[in-house]
Design a protein around this motif. Structure first.
Motif, PDB file in Angstrom:
ATOM      1  N   PHE A   7       0.833  -1.205   0.000  1.00 46.74           N
ATOM      2  CA  PHE A   7       0.000   0.000   0.000  1.00 46.74           C
ATOM      3  C   PHE A   7       0.866   1.254   0.000  1.00 46.74           C
ATOM      4  O   PHE A   7       0.607   2.197  -0.742  1.00 46.74           O
ATOM      5  N   ARG A   8       1.923   1.279   0.830  1.00 49.89           N
ATOM      6  CA  ARG A   8       2.817   2.439   0.884  1.00 49.89           C
ATOM      7  C   ARG A   8       3.523   2.656  -0.451  1.00 49.89           C
ATOM      8  O   ARG A   8       3.690   3.792  -0.891  1.00 49.89           O
ATOM      9  N   ASP A   9       3.927   1.560  -1.115  1.00 51.54           N
ATOM     10  CA  ASP A   9       4.555   1.683  -2.434  1.00 51.54           C
ATOM     11  C   ASP A   9       3.572   2.271  -3.441  1.00 51.54           C
ATOM     12  O   ASP A   9       3.946   3.128  -4.254  1.00 51.54           O
ATOM     13  N   LEU A  10       2.335   1.820  -3.419  1.00 50.46           N
ATOM     14  CA  LEU A  10       1.335   2.362  -4.346  1.00 50.46           C
ATOM     15  C   LEU A  10       1.070   3.833  -4.071  1.00 50.46           C
ATOM     16  O   LEU A  10       0.811   4.604  -4.992  1.00 50.46           O
ATOM     17  N   GLU A  11       1.119   4.239  -2.818  1.00 48.33           N
ATOM     18  CA  GLU A  11       0.938   5.652  -2.484  1.00 48.33           C
ATOM     19  C   GLU A  11       2.051   6.508  -3.072  1.00 48.33           C
ATOM     20  O   GLU A  11       1.813   7.629  -3.518  1.00 48.33           O
ATOM     21  N   LEU A  12       3.281   5.990  -3.070  1.00 49.43           N
ATOM     22  CA  LEU A  12       4.431   6.759  -3.558  1.00 49.43           C
ATOM     23  C   LEU A  12       4.488   6.830  -5.074  1.00 49.43           C
ATOM     24  O   LEU A  12       4.963   7.821  -5.639  1.00 49.43           O
ATOM     25  N   TRP A  13       4.036   5.789  -5.752  1.00 50.97           N
ATOM     26  CA  TRP A  13       4.083   5.770  -7.213  1.00 50.97           C
ATOM     27  C   TRP A  13       3.021   6.693  -7.775  1.00 50.97           C
ATOM     28  O   TRP A  13       1.989   6.934  -7.185  1.00 50.97           O
ATOM     29  N   GLN A  14       3.272   7.149  -9.002  1.00 55.08           N
ATOM     30  CA  GLN A  14       2.260   7.915  -9.711  1.00 55.08           C
ATOM     31  C   GLN A  14       1.231   6.937 -10.272  1.00 55.08           C
ATOM     32  O   GLN A  14       1.557   6.116 -11.119  1.00 55.08           O
ATOM     33  N   THR A  15       0.035   7.003  -9.783  1.00 56.09           N
ATOM     34  CA  THR A  15      -1.021   6.092 -10.246  1.00 56.09           C
ATOM     35  C   THR A  15      -2.138   6.903 -10.887  1.00 56.09           C
ATOM     36  O   THR A  15      -2.241   8.112 -10.669  1.00 56.09           O
ATOM     37  N   PRO A  16      -2.992   6.262 -11.656  1.00 52.50           N
ATOM     38  CA  PRO A  16      -4.106   6.995 -12.267  1.00 52.50           C
ATOM     39  C   PRO A  16      -5.217   7.312 -11.271  1.00 52.50           C
ATOM     40  O   PRO A  16      -6.209   7.924 -11.633  1.00 52.50           O
ATOM     41  N   PHE A  17      -5.049   6.929 -10.026  1.00 53.01           N
ATOM     42  CA  PHE A  17      -6.096   7.153  -9.029  1.00 53.01           C
ATOM     43  C   PHE A  17      -5.969   8.536  -8.423  1.00 53.01           C
ATOM     44  O   PHE A  17      -4.878   9.054  -8.230  1.00 53.01           O
ATOM     45  N   GLY A  18      -7.106   9.113  -8.077  1.00 53.37           N
ATOM     46  CA  GLY A  18      -7.107  10.416  -7.425  1.00 53.37           C
ATOM     47  C   GLY A  18      -6.591  10.339  -5.998  1.00 53.37           C
ATOM     48  O   GLY A  18      -6.072  11.303  -5.454  1.00 53.37           O
ATOM     49  N   GLY A  19      -6.735   9.205  -5.377  1.00 56.08           N
ATOM     50  CA  GLY A  19      -6.262   9.013  -4.014  1.00 56.08           C
ATOM     51  C   GLY A  19      -6.337   7.546  -3.640  1.00 56.08           C
ATOM     52  O   GLY A  19      -7.090   6.775  -4.240  1.00 56.08           O
ATOM     53  N   LEU A  20      -5.544   7.158  -2.662  1.00 61.12           N
ATOM     54  CA  LEU A  20      -5.540   5.781  -2.174  1.00 61.12           C
ATOM     55  C   LEU A  20      -5.810   5.788  -0.674  1.00 61.12           C
ATOM     56  O   LEU A  20      -5.323   6.664   0.042  1.00 61.12           O
ATOM     57  N   ALA A  21      -6.558   4.814  -0.226  1.00 65.13           N
ATOM     58  CA  ALA A  21      -6.827   4.655   1.202  1.00 65.13           C
ATOM     59  C   ALA A  21      -6.808   3.174   1.521  1.00 65.13           C
ATOM     60  O   ALA A  21      -7.030   2.330   0.650  1.00 65.13           O
ATOM     61  N   ALA A  22      -6.527   2.864   2.761  1.00 57.68           N
ATOM     62  CA  ALA A  22      -6.469   1.460   3.180  1.00 57.68           C
ATOM     63  C   ALA A  22      -7.276   1.275   4.456  1.00 57.68           C
ATOM     64  O   ALA A  22      -7.472   2.218   5.228  1.00 57.68           O
ATOM     65  N   HIS A  23      -7.745   0.057   4.659  1.00 58.22           N
ATOM     66  CA  HIS A  23      -8.443  -0.278   5.898  1.00 58.22           C
ATOM     67  C   HIS A  23      -8.228  -1.750   6.226  1.00 58.22           C
ATOM     68  O   HIS A  23      -7.954  -2.554   5.346  1.00 58.22           O
ATOM     69  N   VAL A  24      -8.349  -2.077   7.499  1.00 61.48           N
ATOM     70  CA  VAL A  24      -8.286  -3.462   7.947  1.00 61.48           C
ATOM     71  C   VAL A  24      -9.167  -3.588   9.195  1.00 61.48           C
ATOM     72  O   VAL A  24      -9.172  -2.705  10.050  1.00 61.48           O
TER      73      VAL A  24
END
Length: 131
Positions: A76-93
């Motif tokens: 999840f942290r890697d995806l947050e750092l990369w440039q992705t086509p998403f407007g934002g990323l969030a995680a839950h558990v």
């Protein structure tokens, strides 16, 4: 005919009222859970990501989903750092918690969320501030 048998009439009316009430309650639950859009900004834009295959980092799947449907925290942290086509990323558990209210203990579920969780959903607090 209905006046001649008041007991049968009252049973018939009570049965109809119970049936109509139960039907209305079930439909309103169905409507809220399946038919209404989520109360967030642009619910059609939300995407739930899954990561098949072995994961680096945490291997605890727990209650967040099957082991082939969850991300590890490092992923999840890697995806947050990369440039992705998403407007934002969030995680839950999800996690289990023991809660005591008015000296009555019970087991409930809680949710750990990332700091961007509420911002991604566009949810604002009624009072106070968020994470």
């Amino acid at each position: 005919m209905l006046r001649k048998t008041p007991f049968v009439t009252s049973i018939a009316i009570a049965s109809l009222a119970l049936g109509i009430g139960a039907n209305a309650a079930i439909f309103s639950l169905f409507d809220q859970m399946l038919l209404c859009a989520l109360p967030v900004n642009d619910p059609a834009q939300l995407v739930n990501l899954a990561a098949p295959g072995p994961k680096q980092g945490s291997t605890n799947c727990g209650q967040a989903g099957d082991c082939d449907e969850v991300f590890s925290y490092p992923m999840f942290r890697d995806l947050e750092l990369w440039q992705t086509p998403f407007g934002g990323l969030a995680a839950h558990v999800l996690f289990g918690a023991n809660v005591s209210i008015k000296n009555e203990a019970m087991t409930q579920q809680g949710v750990f969320v990332s700091g961007s969780f509420f911002g991604v959903l566009g949810v604002m607090p009624a009072t106070g501030r968020l994470l």
